[in-house]
Design an enzyme around this catalytic site. Structure first.
Site, short mmCIF file in Angstrom:
data_model
loop_
_atom_site.label_atom_id
_atom_site.label_comp_id
_atom_site.label_asym_id
_atom_site.label_seq_id
_atom_site.Cartn_x
_atom_site.Cartn_y
_atom_site.Cartn_z
N HIS A 149 1.05 -0.80 0.27
CA HIS A 149 0.06 -0.18 0.20
C HIS A 149 0.71 1.53 -0.12
O HIS A 149 0.86 1.92 1.02
CB HIS A 149 -0.94 -0.04 1.01
N HIS A 207 -3.98 -8.27 15.20
CA HIS A 207 -3.98 -7.21 15.14
C HIS A 207 -4.83 -7.33 13.26
O HIS A 207 -4.86 -8.59 12.81
CB HIS A 207 -3.10 -6.43 14.27
N GLU A 247 -5.62 -5.85 10.86
CA GLU A 247 -5.25 -4.84 9.34
C GLU A 247 -5.21 -6.65 8.06
O GLU A 247 -4.36 -7.83 8.20
CB GLU A 247 -4.06 -4.32 9.31
N ASP A 267 -3.50 -7.94 5.90
CA ASP A 267 -2.16 -8.58 5.67
C ASP A 267 -2.28 -9.81 6.78
O ASP A 267 -1.30 -10.50 7.10
CB ASP A 267 -1.02 -7.98 5.80
N HIS A 284 0.12 -0.04 15.70
CA HIS A 284 -0.06 1.03 14.30
C HIS A 284 -1.67 1.25 14.38
O HIS A 284 -1.54 2.59 13.73
CB HIS A 284 0.74 1.65 13.25
N ASP A 321 2.96 -6.36 14.74
CA ASP A 321 3.51 -5.42 13.45
C ASP A 321 4.74 -4.29 14.28
O ASP A 321 6.26 -4.36 13.44
CB ASP A 321 2.63 -4.08 13.11
N TYR A 342 11.38 0.25 8.06
CA TYR A 342 9.47 -0.33 8.31
C TYR A 342 9.01 0.90 9.48
O TYR A 342 7.90 1.04 9.70
CB TYR A 342 9.71 -1.80 8.77
N HIS A 355 5.73 -9.86 10.98
CA HIS A 355 6.73 -9.82 9.32
C HIS A 355 8.49 -9.49 9.27
O HIS A 355 9.29 -9.09 10.32
CB HIS A 355 6.73 -7.58 8.95
FE LIG Z 1 -0.99 -3.21 10.91
FE LIG Z 2 1.25 -5.64 9.18
#
Ligand SMILES: [Fe+2]
Ligand SMILES: [Fe+2]
Length: 310
Positions: free
Chosen positions: A24, A78, A80, A82, A144, A163, A191, A222
């Site tokens: 993104h 989380h 999000e 991903d 985040h 994250d 990152y 990640h």
């Molecule tokens: Fe995230």
């Molecule tokens: Fe992530």
């Protein structure tokens, strides 16, 4: 072949996204990974999932260790996509699984995927016994996203940090000590600059919270897993969070017919002659995310715009 066992009965069942080059808007020159961890205890527990397009691979990885319908708990640190993209498939494949999630996470998950999950909402400090292990959930709100949390296994001294402490860095090696250190710390810094910088002021409190924990491994969602360089990455986060500056000057410019470029080059020469470390970026030729990685520790910043069509 079984997925890699990263600790006693804990398997790395996530995936490498070797082809990822744009996350993104964040240019991921070294690809990405979406990490997921399977804990084989009395209650079989999955920590985080993967991007939807890798769902099949995640399910296949889990199936090499245990039947999908044996999973008891799924921790969603989380929402999000991903990390949550495989949630709907897991809800189908693991009918008895309860999803442990924050209230914000639950609300977001329902918006993303519908009200199809058996949720157990957890608050900061809540615990879940899964056999030998007790998992503790720690809110990492705004690090985040509002729903972000980390999960700590005291038995293993592992922090599943989601994250935080991640890197967009696809490698076949899974531990910090096995990869090129310059690449690893550059990707960790990049990152941080692109994902966590806006919330850097919150890092100090988060580190204080984690400071009371004995941590032998940080398993983020990640990139590679931190084992030998935990103190180094914690020190980096502390410095980055406090706005440390490295004395460098970043000049970011664009130029239509070369005038602004001449100016940028002249300033760079002058500053370099004065002993300053200068980093010069032509914005039309450089991803914003690459500039951000240098900008957030720079002591000076100059922006140059073309004077035509500016
Ligand atoms: Fe995230
Ligand atoms: Fe992530």
């Amino acid at each position: 072949m079984l997925p890699l066992q990263i600790a006693e009965n804990i398997y790395d069942v996530g995936v490498q996204d070797w082809a990822a080059r744009d996350f993104h808007g964040y240019k991921t020159e070294r690809g990405a990974t979406y990490n997921s961890y399977l804990i084989m205890d009395e209650k079989i527990t999955l920590i985080d999932t993967v991007k939807a397009s890798f769902t099949e691979e995640l399910l296949a990885n889990i199936s090499k260790v245990t039947p999908l319908d044996s999973i008891d708990y799924i921790v969603i640190n989380h929402v999000e996509p991903d990390h949550s993209g495989a949630m709907p498939a897991l809800a189908k494949a693991c009918p008895k699984a309860k999803f442990y999630i924050t209230m914000q996470g639950k609300n977001e998950a329902i918006q993303h995927y519908g009200d199809i999950f058996d949720f157990e909402v957890v608050k900061d400090g809540a615990t879940l016994n899964i056999g030998k292990r007790t998992l503790t959930f720690a809110s990492m709100a705004m690090l985040h996203w509002p729903d972000s949390m980390a999960t700590y296994s005291e038995y293993d001294k592992i922090l599943f940090s989601n994250d935080a402490f991640g890197q967009h860095y696809a490698t076949s090696k899974r531990f910090d000590c096995e990869v090129n250190q310059d690449e690893l710390f550059y990707e960790a810094k990049k990152y941080f600059a692109n994902i966590l910088w806006p919330y850097a002021k919150l890092i100090g409190n988060a580190l204080k919270k984690l400071g009371g924990l004995e941590i032998k491994m940080i398993a983020p969602s990640h990139g590679v897993i931190w084992t030998e360089h935990i103190l180094d990455i914690l020190r980096c986060y502390s410095e980055w969070g406090s706005g440390v500056q490295d004395g460098s000057l970043v000049i970011a410019y664009d130029s239509m017919w070369g005038g602004t470029e001449k100016l940028a080059r002249a300033i760079a020469r002058g500053a370099a002659n004065a002993g300053v470390v200068v980093k010069v970026f032509k914005m039309g030729a450089t991803p914003n995310s690459t500039v951000a990685a240098e900008l957030f520790t720079a002591s000076g910043f100059l922006a140059g715009s073309s004077t035509l069509n500016c």
